[in-house]
Design an enzyme around this catalytic site. Structure first.
Site, PDB file in Angstrom:
ATOM      1  N   HIS A  64       0.837  -1.208   0.000  1.00  0.00           N
ATOM      2  CA  HIS A  64       0.000   0.000   0.000  1.00  0.00           C
ATOM      3  C   HIS A  64       0.869   1.254   0.000  1.00  0.00           C
ATOM      4  CE1 HIS A  64      -3.240  -2.742   0.887  1.00  0.00           C
ATOM      5  NE2 HIS A  64      -2.654  -3.118   2.005  1.00  0.00           N
ATOM      6  N   HIS A  96       2.223   9.004   1.376  1.00  0.00           N
ATOM      7  CA  HIS A  96       1.186   8.852   0.353  1.00  0.00           C
ATOM      8  C   HIS A  96       1.582   9.796  -0.780  1.00  0.00           C
ATOM      9  CE1 HIS A  96      -1.503   6.715   3.203  1.00  0.00           C
ATOM     10  NE2 HIS A  96      -0.889   7.485   4.083  1.00  0.00           N
ATOM     11  N   THR A 198      -6.139   6.643   7.831  1.00  0.00           N
ATOM     12  CA  THR A 198      -6.619   6.921   6.469  1.00  0.00           C
ATOM     13  C   THR A 198      -6.579   5.674   5.592  1.00  0.00           C
ATOM     14  OG1 THR A 198      -4.436   7.567   5.635  1.00  0.00           O
ATOM     15  CG2 THR A 198      -5.796   9.312   6.632  1.00  0.00           C
TER      16      THR A 198
END
Length: 260
Positions: A64, A96, A198
């Protein structure tokens, strides 16, 4: 039970609520920070980032993002004061980022997106360990730092140089003697609000502390992030890009600012 969530068309953020109904909860993250609505709270203390003796362990591609993990068996690398009561230990940080420099951050400021966002994840020592901490509304404190395109940040380079050895999901390498202080901007002015993880399981256990001042990252450094893959080694190649959740409704929460 392994939920195969991700960031694709069929398993991305708009689908997460099916396996994780809290996705539609009352204190979800990230959010858009409307600077006009954020109120200065004079009772907020300055943040104390006590990263004097960090012990980094390894860096891992988890399919991820990638995590840089720390030894959290002691109070050597902690976050305290600011909006926090007690002491929060650093356990890992991750990022991210986008498929291009114009997007990638999870939080936005007046709807503006940054190229990437760094999350330094800390857990409240009063709960004994990370796994217990996430079950409490004050269990975690995540320090969010925006990355904007500019000159290369030297403190990022050691991370960037290691990414080619963890290209695919499940790969990890030792990553020692890393000083996370090299990832902090000069100013520790911040916004804070109650929110969530998140990524699934999206638990509502996070005091968010988002720094106003971004750090810079070069386009060359960002390209190295995008060279990572979501997939395992033998699987079809899926570039690890756009691993960000869109902003969530505020639902009556107040964002506070530590600065005027």
């Amino acid at each position: 039970m392994s939920h195969h969530w991700g960031y694709g068309k069929h398993n991305g953020p708009e689908h997460w609520h099916k396996d994780f109904p809290i996705a539609n909860g009352e204190r979800q993250s990230p959010i858009d920070i409307d600077t006009n609505a954020a109120k200065h709270d004079p009772s907020l203390k300055p943040l104390r980032v006590c990263y004097e003796h960090p012990i980094s362990r390894r860096i891992i591609n988890n399919g991820h993002s990638f995590n840089v993990e720390f030894d959290d068996s002691h109070d050597k690398t902690v976050l305290k004061e600011g909006p926090l009561e007690g002491t929060y230990r650093l356990i890992q940080f991750h990022f991210h980022w986008g498929s291009s420099d114009g997007q990638g951050s999870e939080h936005t400021v007046n709807k503006k997106k940054y190229a990437a966002e760094l999350h330094l994840v800390h857990w409240n020592t009063k709960y004994g360990d990370f796994g217990k901490a996430v079950k409490h509304p004050d269990g975690l404190a995540v320090l969010g730092i925006f990355l904007k395109i500019g000159s290369a940040t030297p403190g990022l380079q050691k991370v960037v140089d290691t990414l080619s050895s963890i290209k695919t999901k499940g790969k990890s390498v030792d990553f020692t003697d890393f000083d996370p202080r090299g990832l902090l901007p000069e100013s520790l002015d911040y916004w804070t609000y109650p929110g969530s993880l998140t990524t699934p399981p999206l638990l509502e256990c996070v005091t968010w502390i988002v720094l106003k001042e971004p750090i810079t990252v070069s386009s060359e450094q960002m390209l190295k992030f995008r060279n990572l893959n979501f997939n395992k080694e033998a699987e079809p190649e899926e570039p690890m890009v756009d691993n960000w959740r869109p902003t969530q409704p505020l639902k009556g929460r107040q964002v506070k600012a530590s600065f005027v």
